[in-house]
Design an enzyme around this catalytic site. Structure first.
Site, mmCIF file in Angstrom:
data_model
loop_
_atom_site.group_PDB
_atom_site.id
_atom_site.type_symbol
_atom_site.label_atom_id
_atom_site.label_comp_id
_atom_site.label_asym_id
_atom_site.label_seq_id
_atom_site.Cartn_x
_atom_site.Cartn_y
_atom_site.Cartn_z
ATOM 1 N N LYS A 287 0.837 -1.215 0.000
ATOM 2 C CA LYS A 287 0.000 0.000 0.000
ATOM 3 C C LYS A 287 0.867 1.260 0.000
ATOM 4 O O LYS A 287 0.651 2.173 -0.781
ATOM 5 C CB LYS A 287 -0.924 0.021 1.243
ATOM 6 N N ARG B 26 -9.887 0.487 8.376
ATOM 7 C CA ARG B 26 -9.479 -0.875 8.708
ATOM 8 C C ARG B 26 -10.577 -1.677 9.372
ATOM 9 O O ARG B 26 -10.351 -2.816 9.746
ATOM 10 C CB ARG B 26 -8.299 -0.817 9.670
ATOM 11 N N ARG C 231 11.792 -5.509 4.820
ATOM 12 C CA ARG C 231 11.533 -4.079 4.608
ATOM 13 C C ARG C 231 12.510 -3.236 5.421
ATOM 14 O O ARG C 231 12.817 -3.536 6.572
ATOM 15 C CB ARG C 231 10.107 -3.721 5.014
ATOM 16 N N ARG D 145 11.062 -1.442 11.093
ATOM 17 C CA ARG D 145 9.947 -1.109 11.972
ATOM 18 C C ARG D 145 9.856 -2.118 13.106
ATOM 19 O O ARG D 145 10.103 -3.305 12.907
ATOM 20 C CB ARG D 145 8.638 -1.119 11.171
ATOM 21 N N ARG E 248 -0.691 -9.280 13.023
ATOM 22 C CA ARG E 248 -1.247 -8.268 12.107
ATOM 23 C C ARG E 248 -2.063 -8.935 10.994
ATOM 24 O O ARG E 248 -3.118 -8.446 10.606
ATOM 25 C CB ARG E 248 -0.122 -7.413 11.513
HETATM 26 P P1 AP5 Z 1 4.851 -1.583 1.867
HETATM 27 O O1 AP5 Z 1 4.518 -0.745 0.675
HETATM 28 O O2 AP5 Z 1 5.598 -0.937 2.976
HETATM 29 O O3 AP5 Z 1 3.530 -2.336 2.402
HETATM 30 P P2 AP5 Z 1 2.268 -1.783 3.177
HETATM 31 O O4 AP5 Z 1 1.057 -2.448 2.585
HETATM 32 O O5 AP5 Z 1 2.247 -0.297 3.189
HETATM 33 O O6 AP5 Z 1 2.579 -2.434 4.580
HETATM 34 P P3 AP5 Z 1 2.448 -1.905 6.059
HETATM 35 O O7 AP5 Z 1 3.181 -2.889 6.912
HETATM 36 O O8 AP5 Z 1 2.880 -0.469 6.173
HETATM 37 O O9 AP5 Z 1 0.911 -2.035 6.292
HETATM 38 P P4 AP5 Z 1 0.220 -2.145 7.623
HETATM 39 O O10 AP5 Z 1 -1.201 -1.947 7.180
HETATM 40 O O11 AP5 Z 1 0.505 -3.361 8.406
HETATM 41 O O12 AP5 Z 1 0.886 -0.990 8.486
HETATM 42 P P5 AP5 Z 1 0.458 0.510 8.812
HETATM 43 O O13 AP5 Z 1 1.692 1.312 8.869
HETATM 44 O O14 AP5 Z 1 -0.667 0.961 7.960
HETATM 45 O O15 AP5 Z 1 5.644 -2.866 1.329
HETATM 46 C C1 AP5 Z 1 6.163 -3.826 2.225
HETATM 47 C C2 AP5 Z 1 7.521 -4.324 1.705
HETATM 48 O O16 AP5 Z 1 7.310 -5.022 0.477
HETATM 49 C C3 AP5 Z 1 8.502 -3.175 1.380
HETATM 50 O O17 AP5 Z 1 9.802 -3.552 1.777
HETATM 51 C C4 AP5 Z 1 8.416 -3.017 -0.148
HETATM 52 O O18 AP5 Z 1 9.651 -2.602 -0.702
HETATM 53 C C5 AP5 Z 1 8.040 -4.418 -0.588
HETATM 54 N N1 AP5 Z 1 7.135 -4.400 -1.740
HETATM 55 C C6 AP5 Z 1 6.125 -3.528 -1.986
HETATM 56 N N2 AP5 Z 1 5.513 -3.832 -3.142
HETATM 57 C C7 AP5 Z 1 6.155 -4.925 -3.624
HETATM 58 C C8 AP5 Z 1 5.986 -5.732 -4.786
HETATM 59 N N3 AP5 Z 1 5.034 -5.460 -5.691
HETATM 60 N N4 AP5 Z 1 6.810 -6.798 -4.948
HETATM 61 C C9 AP5 Z 1 7.783 -7.090 -4.030
HETATM 62 N N5 AP5 Z 1 7.998 -6.356 -2.918
HETATM 63 C C10 AP5 Z 1 7.188 -5.296 -2.719
HETATM 64 O O19 AP5 Z 1 -0.132 0.312 10.294
HETATM 65 C C11 AP5 Z 1 0.697 -0.052 11.378
HETATM 66 C C12 AP5 Z 1 -0.134 -0.161 12.635
HETATM 67 O O20 AP5 Z 1 -0.765 1.120 12.894
HETATM 68 C C13 AP5 Z 1 -1.311 -1.145 12.594
HETATM 69 O O21 AP5 Z 1 -0.899 -2.454 12.904
HETATM 70 C C14 AP5 Z 1 -2.256 -0.528 13.614
HETATM 71 O O22 AP5 Z 1 -1.859 -0.839 14.933
HETATM 72 C C15 AP5 Z 1 -2.078 0.958 13.409
HETATM 73 N N6 AP5 Z 1 -3.035 1.554 12.462
HETATM 74 C C16 AP5 Z 1 -2.743 2.144 11.254
HETATM 75 N N7 AP5 Z 1 -3.866 2.581 10.669
HETATM 76 C C17 AP5 Z 1 -4.881 2.266 11.503
HETATM 77 C C18 AP5 Z 1 -6.293 2.449 11.441
HETATM 78 N N8 AP5 Z 1 -6.883 3.030 10.376
HETATM 79 N N9 AP5 Z 1 -7.058 2.001 12.478
HETATM 80 C C19 AP5 Z 1 -6.479 1.403 13.543
HETATM 81 N N10 AP5 Z 1 -5.148 1.181 13.669
HETATM 82 C C20 AP5 Z 1 -4.359 1.612 12.652
#
Ligand code: AP5
Length: 262
Positions: A55, A130, A169, A202, A213
């Site tokens: 994402k 979410r 990552r 992270r 997660r």
């Molecule tokens: P990356 O692009 O970083 O993936 P992502 O989908 O953004 O993953 P996140 O881990 O950031 O998502 P998340 O939803 O768990 O975390 P968030 O920060 O939102 O890609 C991942 C890796 O893969 C990278 O190394 C990249 O280079 C590689 N990659 C990307 N595309 C690729 C491809 N096509 N092929 C190969 N490799 C690839 O949330 C963190 C925490 O915050 C949550 O657990 C929760 O506690 C809280 N939180 C956030 N938002 C909310 C909400 N709305 N409500 C409640 N809690 C929330």
């Protein structure tokens, strides 16, 4: 800790819209990205998908190409944690367990941010909503401001791919650029290409928290896809290809939604 590896999940994903689908192959994107940016039809975009689904990677690239704002709720919450505030301390405990923070906090942050001037030409919302209750509250508030979501891009990646993506990552703590030790290596090992800062991992990118997660994603977040589907706004895409293939497919959908029946 091992993650769920489901062969049927992977084959279901292989049947959704992919970069080599006939509709996608029928479109050639204009080489001039400024021209493309002006012609993009759908600009208020929610990016859905599992942790590590890509994402942030997709939203970063699209925001740069289209000149629209990118809001990652995870980044906003991590900044609050880093500030050392009392709220940040309680958020850290929740996030380090891989659980979700109370959605009312997130909806307020998102609605306020999406009304800022740099979001006037459109937005990419990554990490929210979410939960279905969060989606309902968010879309109600966005509709009141006349900035409702126009499309939800739902990145489909099987659980079996996620651990390698997240354990590999690396992030720049200064500018937020996302790298991977195998799939997107920085030019100099361990340093950000943009500002030379030492890359970090992270704290929630370890095997046991990743498993939690993913569990939370399947139980609480995956139903959000149904919310957008019922409104005719969801497009699921196979996001197992390279990051540039995924971005090109999404640009085609945003540019020529009619070709994709949208
Ligand atoms: P990356 O692009 O970083 O993936 P992502 O989908 O953004 O993953 P996140 O881990 O950031 O998502 P998340 O939803 O768990 O975390 P968030 O920060 O939102 O890609 C991942 C890796 O893969 C990278 O190394 C990249 O280079 C590689 N990659 C990307 N595309 C690729 C491809 N096509 N092929 C190969 N490799 C690839 O949330 C963190 C925490 O915050 C949550 O657990 C929760 O506690 C809280 N939180 C956030 N938002 C909310 C909400 N709305 N409500 C409640 N809690 C929330």
């Amino acid at each position: 800790m091992s993650l769920t590896v489901s062969g049927s999940q992977a084959s279901t994903i292989d049947s959704v819209l992919a970069p080599d689908s006939p509709e996608a192959l029928s479109i050639s994107l204009p080489a001039d990205r400024n021209q493309l940016a002006e012609q993009i039809k759908l600009r208020r975009i929610v990016v859905l998908g599992p942790p590590g689904g890509g994402k942030g990677t997709l939203a970063d690239a699209l925001a740069a190409d289209l000149g629209i704002c990118h809001l990652s709720t995870g980044d906003v919450l991590r900044a609050e944690v880093k500030s050392g505030s009392a709220l940040g301390k309680s958020l850290k405990e929740i996030m380090d367990r891989g659980e979700l923070v109370p959605f009312q906090i997130v909806v307020d942050i998102v609605v306020n941010r999406l009304q800022q001037p740099d979001c006037a030409k459109g937005y990419l919302l990554d990490g929210s909503p979410r939960r279905v209750a969060e989606a309902e509250a968010l879309e109600k508030r966005l509709a009141e401001k006349h900035i409702s979501t126009e499309i939800a891009i739902d990145l489909q990646v099987p659980d079996s791919d996620i651990q390698a993506r997240l354990e590999g990552r690396r992030l720049c703590p200064k500018c937020g650029a996302i790298y991977h030790v195998s799939f997107k290596k920085p030019r100099v090992d361990g340093k950000c290409d943009l500002d030379g800062t030492a890359l970090i991992q992270r704290s929630d990118d370890n095997a046991s928290v990743i498993a939690e997660r993913l569990k939370v994603y399947h139980q609480e977040t995956a139903p959000v896809s149904g919310f957008y589907e019922s409104r005719g706004l969801r497009t699921a895409i196979n996001a197992r290809g390279s990051a540039s293939e995924v971005e090109a497919l999404v640009l085609k959908i945003l540019w020529r939604p009619d070709v994709f029946g949208f």
